[in-house]
Design a protein around this motif. Structure first.
Motif, short mmCIF file in Angstrom:
data_model
loop_
_atom_site.label_atom_id
_atom_site.label_comp_id
_atom_site.label_asym_id
_atom_site.label_seq_id
_atom_site.Cartn_x
_atom_site.Cartn_y
_atom_site.Cartn_z
N ASN A 7 0.87 -1.17 0.00
CA ASN A 7 0.00 0.00 0.00
C ASN A 7 0.91 1.23 0.00
N GLN A 9 2.41 4.76 -0.05
CA GLN A 9 1.89 6.00 0.50
C GLN A 9 2.92 7.12 0.35
N ARG A 13 0.49 11.26 3.71
CA ARG A 13 -0.48 10.25 4.15
C ARG A 13 0.02 9.47 5.37
N LEU A 14 1.32 9.51 5.64
CA LEU A 14 1.90 8.73 6.73
C LEU A 14 2.28 9.56 7.95
N GLU A 127 7.65 7.37 -2.04
CA GLU A 127 6.53 6.69 -1.41
C GLU A 127 7.09 5.55 -0.59
#
Length: 145
Positions: A7, A9, A13-14, A127
């Motif tokens: 997934n 990210q 988003r983290l 990412e």
């Protein structure tokens, strides 16, 4: 393989799930190789586990948006500080006309040392994803250390 295992990210988003230190190490703008070299007080080394033309994992074909029938060059290394494994890295190398000469036979050189010193490469937004333990080389799984 189920491509949902990864997934991917982007940093924003983290930020609520990771500490500032983890964000800094995962998404820092500079060379990870250079940072590890400094952290290890210049006791940095690299072990090439494999470098070969091979079929990719399903998630890699999807992420890179390339045909799953193609073989690509995959390089797996362990970055070490004081001869202890610190980072496992798997790189898919898809050279084009500009980069193929630069990436041929890089041997024991860290990929980052080439990417950050050549004007043939442009870094995209990073990412991160959780890497499933069963895909790690068994010698370098944290449950074996």
């Amino acid at each position: 393989m189920d491509s949902c295992l990864f997934n991917w990210q982007k940093c924003h988003r983290l930020q609520k799930q990771l500490s500032e230190l983890e964000i800094d190490w995962l998404f820092g703008e500079g060379s990870l190789t250079q940072r590890l070299t400094l952290l290890s007080n210049h006791h940095f080394s690299l072990a090439v586990l494999s470098e070969k033309e091979t079929y990719l994992r399903e998630d890699e074909y999807v992420y890179l948006n390339i045909a799953s029938s193609r073989k690509e060059r995959v390089r797996e290394v362990v970055l070490k500080g004081h001869n202890e494994p610190w980072v496992y890295a798997r790189s898919v190398i898809i050279p084009d006309d500009k980069t193929s000469d630069t990436l041929i036979d890089i041997g024991q050189k860290p990929l980052g040392a080439i990417l950050f010193t050549s004007n043939h490469f442009q870094r995209s937004e990073l990412e991160a994803a959780s890497y499933p333990i069963h895909l790690m080389p068994s010698l370098y799984r944290y449950d074996n250390l």
